[in-house]
Design an enzyme around this catalytic site. Structure first.
Site, PDB file in Angstrom:
ATOM      1  N   GLY A  14       0.807  -1.225   0.000  1.00  0.00           N
ATOM      2  CA  GLY A  14       0.000   0.000   0.000  1.00  0.00           C
ATOM      3  C   GLY A  14       0.829   1.259   0.000  1.00  0.00           C
ATOM      4  O   GLY A  14       0.695   2.095   0.892  1.00  0.00           O
ATOM      5  N   ALA A  15       1.674   1.423  -1.036  1.00  0.00           N
ATOM      6  CA  ALA A  15       2.562   2.594  -1.050  1.00  0.00           C
ATOM      7  C   ALA A  15       2.283   3.519  -2.242  1.00  0.00           C
ATOM      8  O   ALA A  15       3.171   4.230  -2.693  1.00  0.00           O
ATOM      9  CB  ALA A  15       4.017   2.157  -1.030  1.00  0.00           C
ATOM     10  N   SER A  16       1.055   3.518  -2.735  1.00  0.00           N
ATOM     11  CA  SER A  16       0.752   4.432  -3.847  1.00  0.00           C
ATOM     12  C   SER A  16       0.524   5.859  -3.350  1.00  0.00           C
ATOM     13  O   SER A  16       0.360   6.767  -4.166  1.00  0.00           O
ATOM     14  CB  SER A  16      -0.463   3.932  -4.636  1.00  0.00           C
ATOM     15  OG  SER A  16      -1.584   3.748  -3.788  1.00  0.00           O
ATOM     16  N   ARG A  17       0.478   6.040  -2.041  1.00  0.00           N
ATOM     17  CA  ARG A  17       0.350   7.389  -1.455  1.00  0.00           C
ATOM     18  C   ARG A  17       0.540   7.250   0.061  1.00  0.00           C
ATOM     19  O   ARG A  17       0.830   6.166   0.552  1.00  0.00           O
ATOM     20  CB  ARG A  17      -1.021   8.002  -1.769  1.00  0.00           C
ATOM     21  CG  ARG A  17      -2.185   7.170  -1.285  1.00  0.00           C
ATOM     22  CD  ARG A  17      -3.541   7.819  -1.538  1.00  0.00           C
ATOM     23  NE  ARG A  17      -4.577   6.955  -1.000  1.00  0.00           N
ATOM     24  CZ  ARG A  17      -5.123   5.946  -1.647  1.00  0.00           C
ATOM     25  NH1 ARG A  17      -4.764   5.701  -2.892  1.00  0.00           N
ATOM     26  NH2 ARG A  17      -6.032   5.185  -1.063  1.00  0.00           N
ATOM     27  N   VAL A  66      -3.583  -6.844  -1.246  1.00  0.00           N
ATOM     28  CA  VAL A  66      -3.134  -7.704  -0.141  1.00  0.00           C
ATOM     29  C   VAL A  66      -4.120  -8.851   0.087  1.00  0.00           C
ATOM     30  O   VAL A  66      -3.800  -9.806   0.794  1.00  0.00           O
ATOM     31  CB  VAL A  66      -2.946  -6.921   1.175  1.00  0.00           C
ATOM     32  CG1 VAL A  66      -1.736  -6.003   1.096  1.00  0.00           C
ATOM     33  CG2 VAL A  66      -4.196  -6.152   1.573  1.00  0.00           C
ATOM     34  N   ASN A  92       1.624  -2.214   5.560  1.00  0.00           N
ATOM     35  CA  ASN A  92       1.092  -0.853   5.727  1.00  0.00           C
ATOM     36  C   ASN A  92      -0.314  -0.678   5.154  1.00  0.00           C
ATOM     37  O   ASN A  92      -1.087   0.140   5.652  1.00  0.00           O
ATOM     38  CB  ASN A  92       2.053   0.139   5.046  1.00  0.00           C
ATOM     39  CG  ASN A  92       1.433   1.494   4.858  1.00  0.00           C
ATOM     40  OD1 ASN A  92       1.392   2.317   5.774  1.00  0.00           O
ATOM     41  ND2 ASN A  92       0.890   1.759   3.662  1.00  0.00           N
ATOM     42  N   SER A 144      -2.193   1.419  14.806  1.00  0.00           N
ATOM     43  CA  SER A 144      -2.723   2.776  14.974  1.00  0.00           C
ATOM     44  C   SER A 144      -2.912   3.031  16.465  1.00  0.00           C
ATOM     45  O   SER A 144      -3.051   2.097  17.257  1.00  0.00           O
ATOM     46  CB  SER A 144      -4.070   2.897  14.261  1.00  0.00           C
ATOM     47  OG  SER A 144      -4.695   4.116  14.608  1.00  0.00           O
ATOM     48  N   TYR A 157     -12.436  -0.278  12.345  1.00  0.00           N
ATOM     49  CA  TYR A 157     -11.037   0.125  12.198  1.00  0.00           C
ATOM     50  C   TYR A 157     -10.281  -0.134  13.503  1.00  0.00           C
ATOM     51  O   TYR A 157      -9.204  -0.738  13.511  1.00  0.00           O
ATOM     52  CB  TYR A 157     -10.972   1.597  11.815  1.00  0.00           C
ATOM     53  CG  TYR A 157      -9.562   2.111  11.628  1.00  0.00           C
ATOM     54  CD1 TYR A 157      -8.806   1.734  10.517  1.00  0.00           C
ATOM     55  CD2 TYR A 157      -8.979   2.981  12.555  1.00  0.00           C
ATOM     56  CE1 TYR A 157      -7.514   2.209  10.338  1.00  0.00           C
ATOM     57  CE2 TYR A 157      -7.688   3.460  12.380  1.00  0.00           C
ATOM     58  CZ  TYR A 157      -6.965   3.070  11.270  1.00  0.00           C
ATOM     59  OH  TYR A 157      -5.675   3.531  11.106  1.00  0.00           O
TER      60      TYR A 157
HETATM   61  N1  NAP Z   1      -2.951   8.689   8.211  1.00  0.00           N
HETATM   62  C1  NAP Z   1      -3.141   8.527   9.505  1.00  0.00           C
HETATM   63  O1  NAP Z   1      -3.516   9.461  10.232  1.00  0.00           O
HETATM   64  C2  NAP Z   1      -2.892   7.170  10.123  1.00  0.00           C
HETATM   65  C3  NAP Z   1      -2.868   7.073  11.524  1.00  0.00           C
HETATM   66  C4  NAP Z   1      -2.633   5.816  12.103  1.00  0.00           C
HETATM   67  C5  NAP Z   1      -2.421   4.722  11.305  1.00  0.00           C
HETATM   68  N2  NAP Z   1      -2.427   4.839   9.933  1.00  0.00           N
HETATM   69  C6  NAP Z   1      -2.204   3.620   9.161  1.00  0.00           C
HETATM   70  O2  NAP Z   1      -1.266   3.897   8.125  1.00  0.00           O
HETATM   71  C7  NAP Z   1      -1.473   2.977   7.046  1.00  0.00           C
HETATM   72  C8  NAP Z   1      -1.519   3.763   5.747  1.00  0.00           C
HETATM   73  O3  NAP Z   1      -2.647   4.606   5.758  1.00  0.00           O
HETATM   74  P1  NAP Z   1      -2.667   6.054   5.081  1.00  0.00           P
HETATM   75  O4  NAP Z   1      -3.154   7.002   6.093  1.00  0.00           O
HETATM   76  O5  NAP Z   1      -1.392   6.304   4.380  1.00  0.00           O
HETATM   77  O6  NAP Z   1      -3.880   5.826   4.049  1.00  0.00           O
HETATM   78  P2  NAP Z   1      -4.009   6.108   2.478  1.00  0.00           P
HETATM   79  O7  NAP Z   1      -3.379   7.414   2.123  1.00  0.00           O
HETATM   80  O8  NAP Z   1      -5.430   5.876   2.138  1.00  0.00           O
HETATM   81  O9  NAP Z   1      -3.111   4.961   1.843  1.00  0.00           O
HETATM   82  C9  NAP Z   1      -3.498   3.620   1.938  1.00  0.00           C
HETATM   83  C10 NAP Z   1      -2.642   2.811   0.987  1.00  0.00           C
HETATM   84  O10 NAP Z   1      -3.082   1.442   1.079  1.00  0.00           O
HETATM   85  C11 NAP Z   1      -3.331   0.968  -0.234  1.00  0.00           C
HETATM   86  N3  NAP Z   1      -4.338  -0.086  -0.217  1.00  0.00           N
HETATM   87  C12 NAP Z   1      -5.628  -0.007   0.179  1.00  0.00           C
HETATM   88  N4  NAP Z   1      -6.233  -1.200   0.032  1.00  0.00           N
HETATM   89  C13 NAP Z   1      -5.294  -2.040  -0.462  1.00  0.00           C
HETATM   90  C14 NAP Z   1      -5.285  -3.398  -0.829  1.00  0.00           C
HETATM   91  N5  NAP Z   1      -6.381  -4.165  -0.739  1.00  0.00           N
HETATM   92  N6  NAP Z   1      -4.132  -3.946  -1.286  1.00  0.00           N
HETATM   93  C15 NAP Z   1      -3.000  -3.199  -1.399  1.00  0.00           C
HETATM   94  N7  NAP Z   1      -2.948  -1.895  -1.087  1.00  0.00           N
HETATM   95  C16 NAP Z   1      -4.086  -1.325  -0.618  1.00  0.00           C
HETATM   96  C17 NAP Z   1      -3.758   2.218  -1.014  1.00  0.00           C
HETATM   97  O11 NAP Z   1      -3.519   2.076  -2.393  1.00  0.00           O
HETATM   98  P3  NAP Z   1      -4.671   1.787  -3.492  1.00  0.00           P
HETATM   99  O12 NAP Z   1      -5.758   2.792  -3.284  1.00  0.00           O
HETATM  100  O13 NAP Z   1      -3.934   1.896  -4.776  1.00  0.00           O
HETATM  101  O14 NAP Z   1      -5.070   0.407  -3.214  1.00  0.00           O
HETATM  102  C18 NAP Z   1      -2.798   3.258  -0.448  1.00  0.00           C
HETATM  103  O15 NAP Z   1      -1.558   3.185  -1.110  1.00  0.00           O
HETATM  104  C19 NAP Z   1      -2.788   2.240   7.364  1.00  0.00           C
HETATM  105  O16 NAP Z   1      -2.499   0.957   7.878  1.00  0.00           O
HETATM  106  C20 NAP Z   1      -3.434   3.119   8.424  1.00  0.00           C
HETATM  107  O17 NAP Z   1      -4.286   2.387   9.253  1.00  0.00           O
HETATM  108  C21 NAP Z   1      -2.655   6.035   9.336  1.00  0.00           C
END
Ligand code: NAP
Length: 247
Positions: A14-17, A66, A92, A144, A157
């Protein structure tokens, strides 16, 4: 900059963003060869790959959910064949939805639990086999603050991230004697990604109660991730490390 991860081969799901991209880039900057996955965001993935390959660095990005067990196995075997193995896995990829219990459909529950928990299991299974064979590696699961502390968060979540903490501890105990360390990094609210769609009252509550009075940056968390998976961190096993600005 010391090349703390020089010679390491990493897979980040999940590293496209968002945080996944920040971790992938930080690892590359610290010397690792990085492979990453995504499931839909082609444009974002192309941007991540371009940034990773900056300066002629070797990197690869593959569209593979995944939840695609066979695709994940095939991808891991391909990387192991081409790069000789994987030293680091970062689980991730994650999703969420801001819905209260009363509005949660069964499919909503299943989707969040599947991507966040089953996806972590399927990817870990594919990668850890090789790590055990090679007698070394680090798995870093992205949890998280939801799942660790009693904060307001969607229940599916929160439940999924509490499961990631448990998964980390159980797998850590199982594989540590094979030379594989398993850890969990639990960020608080970050500047971008899933946290961006929070309702205003939840953002305000976070800012009010957090000692630093601000959300975290993606790079702050990525830097912690780079330390956790590095050889400088050899004795930490099964731990969930919180980076939340002091809540
Ligand atoms: N941002 C925060 O405030 C925060 C806080 C605590 C924890 N986190 C954790 O950090 C991690 C990343 O989250 P983020 O905030 O960076 O969210 P995000 O910007 O929405 O990024 C999520 C990433 O996961 C990928 N993804 C989603 N479903 C997938 C699948 N089935 N298979 C492979 N890739 C998948 C998405 O790519 P595609 O859309 O291309 O699939 C995207 O690259 C998560 O585990 C989240 O729970 C984030």
């Amino acid at each position: 900059m010391t090349a703390r991860l020089a010679g390491k081969r990493a897979l980040v799901t999940g590293a496209s963003r968002g945080l996944g991209r920040a971790i992938a880039l930080r690892f590359a900057e610290e010397g690792a060869r990085v492979a990453f996955t995504y499931s839909r965001d082609e444009a974002g993935a192309a941007e991540t790959l371009r940034a990773l390959q900056h300066g002629g660095r070797e990197a690869r990005g593959t569209r593979c959910s995944v939840l695609d067990a066979r695709g994940t196995e095939a991808l891991v075997r391909e990387i192991e064949r081409d790069w000789g193995g994987l030293d680091i896995l970062v689980n991730n990829a994650g999703v969420s939805q801001n819905l209260p219990l009363a509005l949660l459909e069964e499919e909503d529950w299943d989707h969040v639990m599947d991507v966040n928990v089953k996806g972590t299991f399927l990817t870990s299974r594919a990668v850890v086999r090789g790590m055990i064979r090679r007698k070394g590696g680090v798995v870093l699961n992205i949890g998280s603050l939801a799942g660790v502390r009693m904060i307001e968060a969607p229940i599916h979540y929160f439940t999924s991230k509490a499961a990631i903490k448990g998964f980390t501890e159980a797998l850590a105990k199982e594989v540590a004697h094979h030379g594989v360390r398993v850890l969990c990094l639990a960020p608080g609210l970050l500047e971008d990604g899933l946290g961006k769609n929070l309702p205003d009252h939840r953002l305000a509550a976070y800012l009010k109660h957090t000692a630093l009075r601000r959300v975290g940056t993606l790079d702050e968390v990525a830097r912690v991730a780079a330390f956790l998976v590095s050889d400088a961190n050899g004795y930490m096993v099964g731990e969930t490390v919180v980076a939340d600005g002091g809540l």
